[in-house]
Enzyme design. Sequence first.
Site, PDB file in Angstrom:
ATOM      1  N   ARG A  12       0.859  -1.193   0.000  1.00  0.00           N
ATOM      2  CA  ARG A  12       0.000   0.000   0.000  1.00  0.00           C
ATOM      3  C   ARG A  12       0.895   1.243   0.000  1.00  0.00           C
ATOM      4  O   ARG A  12       1.884   1.305   0.729  1.00  0.00           O
ATOM      5  CB  ARG A  12      -0.875  -0.018   1.256  1.00  0.00           C
ATOM      6  CG  ARG A  12      -1.876   1.099   1.309  1.00  0.00           C
ATOM      7  CD  ARG A  12      -2.723   1.048   2.576  1.00  0.00           C
ATOM      8  NE  ARG A  12      -2.201   1.948   3.582  1.00  0.00           N
ATOM      9  CZ  ARG A  12      -2.942   2.505   4.553  1.00  0.00           C
ATOM     10  NH1 ARG A  12      -4.229   2.222   4.668  1.00  0.00           N
ATOM     11  NH2 ARG A  12      -2.392   3.314   5.425  1.00  0.00           N
TER      12      ARG A  12
ATOM     13  N   TYR B 138      -3.277  11.486   7.129  1.00  0.00           N
ATOM     14  CA  TYR B 138      -3.479  10.057   7.342  1.00  0.00           C
ATOM     15  C   TYR B 138      -2.454   9.222   6.579  1.00  0.00           C
ATOM     16  O   TYR B 138      -2.113   9.533   5.437  1.00  0.00           O
ATOM     17  CB  TYR B 138      -4.889   9.655   6.863  1.00  0.00           C
ATOM     18  CG  TYR B 138      -5.046   8.163   6.818  1.00  0.00           C
ATOM     19  CD1 TYR B 138      -5.285   7.454   7.988  1.00  0.00           C
ATOM     20  CD2 TYR B 138      -4.860   7.451   5.634  1.00  0.00           C
ATOM     21  CE1 TYR B 138      -5.370   6.072   7.970  1.00  0.00           C
ATOM     22  CE2 TYR B 138      -4.943   6.069   5.607  1.00  0.00           C
ATOM     23  CZ  TYR B 138      -5.195   5.387   6.775  1.00  0.00           C
ATOM     24  OH  TYR B 138      -5.257   4.018   6.760  1.00  0.00           O
TER      25      TYR B 138
ATOM     26  N   ASP C 176      -5.252   3.907  -0.068  1.00  0.00           N
ATOM     27  CA  ASP C 176      -6.434   4.158   0.770  1.00  0.00           C
ATOM     28  C   ASP C 176      -6.758   5.648   0.743  1.00  0.00           C
ATOM     29  O   ASP C 176      -5.962   6.476   1.202  1.00  0.00           O
ATOM     30  CB  ASP C 176      -6.102   3.715   2.206  1.00  0.00           C
ATOM     31  CG  ASP C 176      -7.334   3.649   3.103  1.00  0.00           C
ATOM     32  OD1 ASP C 176      -8.384   4.200   2.716  1.00  0.00           O
ATOM     33  OD2 ASP C 176      -7.222   3.051   4.194  1.00  0.00           O
TER      34      ASP C 176
ATOM     35  N   HIS D  64      -9.340   6.813   2.299  1.00  0.00           N
ATOM     36  CA  HIS D  64      -9.865   7.007   3.656  1.00  0.00           C
ATOM     37  C   HIS D  64     -11.092   7.916   3.712  1.00  0.00           C
ATOM     38  O   HIS D  64     -11.132   8.880   4.490  1.00  0.00           O
ATOM     39  CB  HIS D  64      -8.737   7.500   4.592  1.00  0.00           C
ATOM     40  CG  HIS D  64      -8.768   6.820   5.930  1.00  0.00           C
ATOM     41  ND1 HIS D  64      -9.390   7.377   7.026  1.00  0.00           N
ATOM     42  CD2 HIS D  64      -8.289   5.638   6.352  1.00  0.00           C
ATOM     43  CE1 HIS D  64      -9.263   6.549   8.058  1.00  0.00           C
ATOM     44  NE2 HIS D  64      -8.615   5.482   7.673  1.00  0.00           N
TER      45      HIS D  64
ATOM     46  N   GLU E 281      -9.012   2.166  -2.135  1.00  0.00           N
ATOM     47  CA  GLU E 281      -9.849   1.846  -0.973  1.00  0.00           C
ATOM     48  C   GLU E 281     -10.613   3.066  -0.472  1.00  0.00           C
ATOM     49  O   GLU E 281     -10.074   4.177  -0.458  1.00  0.00           O
ATOM     50  CB  GLU E 281      -8.902   1.330   0.124  1.00  0.00           C
ATOM     51  CG  GLU E 281      -9.591   1.007   1.422  1.00  0.00           C
ATOM     52  CD  GLU E 281      -8.602   0.562   2.483  1.00  0.00           C
ATOM     53  OE1 GLU E 281      -7.449   0.187   2.136  1.00  0.00           O
ATOM     54  OE2 GLU E 281      -8.963   0.599   3.667  1.00  0.00           O
TER      55      GLU E 281
ATOM     56  N   GLU F  74     -14.292  -1.296   5.682  1.00  0.00           N
ATOM     57  CA  GLU F  74     -13.704  -1.545   7.010  1.00  0.00           C
ATOM     58  C   GLU F  74     -14.583  -0.990   8.127  1.00  0.00           C
ATOM     59  O   GLU F  74     -14.504  -1.465   9.256  1.00  0.00           O
ATOM     60  CB  GLU F  74     -12.277  -0.997   7.102  1.00  0.00           C
ATOM     61  CG  GLU F  74     -12.201   0.508   7.039  1.00  0.00           C
ATOM     62  CD  GLU F  74     -10.773   1.038   7.013  1.00  0.00           C
ATOM     63  OE1 GLU F  74      -9.920   0.425   6.348  1.00  0.00           O
ATOM     64  OE2 GLU F  74     -10.503   2.044   7.664  1.00  0.00           O
TER      65      GLU F  74
ATOM     66  N   ARG G  66     -13.867  -5.116   2.543  1.00  0.00           N
ATOM     67  CA  ARG G  66     -12.792  -4.783   3.485  1.00  0.00           C
ATOM     68  C   ARG G  66     -13.084  -5.165   4.937  1.00  0.00           C
ATOM     69  O   ARG G  66     -12.271  -4.898   5.831  1.00  0.00           O
ATOM     70  CB  ARG G  66     -12.542  -3.264   3.407  1.00  0.00           C
ATOM     71  CG  ARG G  66     -11.771  -2.849   2.196  1.00  0.00           C
ATOM     72  CD  ARG G  66     -10.308  -3.223   2.316  1.00  0.00           C
ATOM     73  NE  ARG G  66      -9.612  -2.395   3.279  1.00  0.00           N
ATOM     74  CZ  ARG G  66      -8.638  -2.828   4.076  1.00  0.00           C
ATOM     75  NH1 ARG G  66      -8.257  -4.082   4.067  1.00  0.00           N
ATOM     76  NH2 ARG G  66      -8.036  -1.987   4.899  1.00  0.00           N
TER      77      ARG G  66
ATOM     78  N   GLU H 124      -4.749  -7.585   4.549  1.00  0.00           N
ATOM     79  CA  GLU H 124      -3.907  -6.494   5.058  1.00  0.00           C
ATOM     80  C   GLU H 124      -3.118  -7.012   6.266  1.00  0.00           C
ATOM     81  O   GLU H 124      -3.656  -7.698   7.122  1.00  0.00           O
ATOM     82  CB  GLU H 124      -4.796  -5.324   5.493  1.00  0.00           C
ATOM     83  CG  GLU H 124      -4.012  -4.115   6.013  1.00  0.00           C
ATOM     84  CD  GLU H 124      -4.944  -2.962   6.426  1.00  0.00           C
ATOM     85  OE1 GLU H 124      -6.142  -3.208   6.653  1.00  0.00           O
ATOM     86  OE2 GLU H 124      -4.450  -1.834   6.512  1.00  0.00           O
TER      87      GLU H 124
ATOM     88  N   TRP I 221     -12.548  11.923   8.256  1.00  0.00           N
ATOM     89  CA  TRP I 221     -11.173  11.475   8.477  1.00  0.00           C
ATOM     90  C   TRP I 221     -10.979  10.081   7.902  1.00  0.00           C
ATOM     91  O   TRP I 221     -11.808   9.230   8.054  1.00  0.00           O
ATOM     92  CB  TRP I 221     -10.849  11.443   9.988  1.00  0.00           C
ATOM     93  CG  TRP I 221      -9.426  11.047  10.200  1.00  0.00           C
ATOM     94  CD1 TRP I 221      -8.319  11.835  10.070  1.00  0.00           C
ATOM     95  CD2 TRP I 221      -8.957   9.734  10.558  1.00  0.00           C
ATOM     96  NE1 TRP I 221      -7.184  11.105  10.314  1.00  0.00           N
ATOM     97  CE2 TRP I 221      -7.547   9.814  10.606  1.00  0.00           C
ATOM     98  CE3 TRP I 221      -9.584   8.516  10.816  1.00  0.00           C
ATOM     99  CZ2 TRP I 221      -6.736   8.723  10.912  1.00  0.00           C
ATOM    100  CZ3 TRP I 221      -8.797   7.424  11.130  1.00  0.00           C
ATOM    101  CH2 TRP I 221      -7.391   7.514  11.180  1.00  0.00           C
TER     102      TRP I 221
HETATM  103  C1  GCO Z   1      -6.628   0.605   7.010  1.00  0.00           C
HETATM  104  C2  GCO Z   1      -7.389   1.547   7.839  1.00  0.00           C
HETATM  105  C3  GCO Z   1      -6.785   1.956   9.132  1.00  0.00           C
HETATM  106  C4  GCO Z   1      -7.827   2.695   9.943  1.00  0.00           C
HETATM  107  C5  GCO Z   1      -7.757   2.287  11.367  1.00  0.00           C
HETATM  108  C6  GCO Z   1      -8.831   2.929  12.211  1.00  0.00           C
HETATM  109  O1  GCO Z   1      -6.915   0.560   5.825  1.00  0.00           O
HETATM  110  O2  GCO Z   1      -5.811  -0.105   7.548  1.00  0.00           O
HETATM  111  O3  GCO Z   1      -7.942   2.589   7.093  1.00  0.00           O
HETATM  112  O4  GCO Z   1      -5.616   2.693   8.962  1.00  0.00           O
HETATM  113  O5  GCO Z   1      -7.674   4.064   9.851  1.00  0.00           O
HETATM  114  O6  GCO Z   1      -7.871   0.907  11.428  1.00  0.00           O
HETATM  115  O7  GCO Z   1      -8.932   2.277  13.427  1.00  0.00           O
HETATM  116 MG    MG Z   2      -8.531   1.697   5.236  1.00  0.00          MG
END
Ligand code: GCO
Ligand code: MG
Length: 412
Positions: free
Chosen positions: A147, A159, A220, A222, A246, A272, A293, A349, A412
Amino acid sequence: MIIDRAEVVVTSPDRNFVTLKLTTDDGLTGLGDATLNGRELSVVSYLRDHVVPLLLGRDAARIEDTWQFLYRSAYWRRGPVTMAAIAAVDVALWDIKAKAAGMPLYQLLGGACRSGLLAYGHASGKELPELFDSVREHQEQGFRAIRIQSGVPGLVNIYGIASNARFEANAGVRYDHEPAQRGALPAEEDWDSRAYLRHLPTVFEAVRNEFGPELPLLHDAHHRLTPIQAARLGRSLEPYDLFWLEDCTPAENQEALRLVRRHTVTPLAIGEVFNTVWDYQQIIREQLIDYVRSAVTHTGGITHLRRVLDFAAQYQIKSGMHGPTDISPVGMAAALHLGLAIHNFGIQEYMPHGAKTNAVFRQTFTWDNGLLHPGEQPGIGVDLDLDEAGKYPYAQAYLPFNRLADGTVHDW
Ligand code: GCO
Ligand code: MG
């Protein structure tokens, strides 16, 4: 196999983890991960105050019935706290059942569909040279998929970028990227979608030029973009052949992905922060994503995530289970057993935990030539050392949040 003890263990070796430990009257034990990053104690209370009293005296063999009972009898369905609590019970019961059968859990789930699980690691850097070093380090550690997260000119804290300073101030441990920070208040990060959209394609171009066309690369976003911005990003990254993009939008609006899909063939991964099959209903049926995810930990355990993945399989959608450091070794072990047993596994991951965490949770998984394997110990293959766990009391920690230049709070 009657459940006669249920303990909720909170420990904070390198970060906070919540673990449920069930013990049966014939002495078998099972573990389940209930860690919800930044909101850990709400799941502790849900388990201790409302679930543990219901478990004592129940038949540990009745996994499906216990799942349905916890989900339906609460009346208030879904949500991350509820589904993490149910997941912990579910995984602990699968651990017990597999131990009773004398088998590693993946055997009970139907046996291995492959010899190991392809895993991706997190390379990051504020600037290209640092990012390239990080990619090389991951290749040296054996990662065969990586990644890529990069700094953006003009933004200071964003991030996905590992920072030594942050971890010296935190636990003194440098994970590749661990966003939660100990302290009384969440850290503030910066965001500017236009600057990011301009910069990111140049980063991927540079990485492809440096590392060639074959290395699978992921990214990602995010949850930060609008649908049309996400569509533009997906299209602008097409020349660099991403394995996936992602969380391009905050996808609780499932329809948003129709617009993204209309404009790009970059594969999409989402989920996620989802916790049930209902969160995926439209995006799976309409084939708006390519990878699911969700983690076992946040999606109602093995029982429910398997159902999501079986649904996804009908549409050639694969797994891409969440595996950051906030998934405990117990949650990771459950993911590895499930990933080995399902046919539509895609990628896992993998962010390795720190030494203190690995001393609290003794594990049997292996990492060999870029592939993860859960090992052959009966159950999920993780033992919790309560003496070690007791050394690290809970420490308040929050995930960061974003503000735009004008002070507006942003996703975020
Ligand atoms: C990822 C995630 C993490 C999250 C985190 C939040 O793809 O691994 O986006 O970085 O931000 O798990 O608790
Ligand atoms: Mg993520």
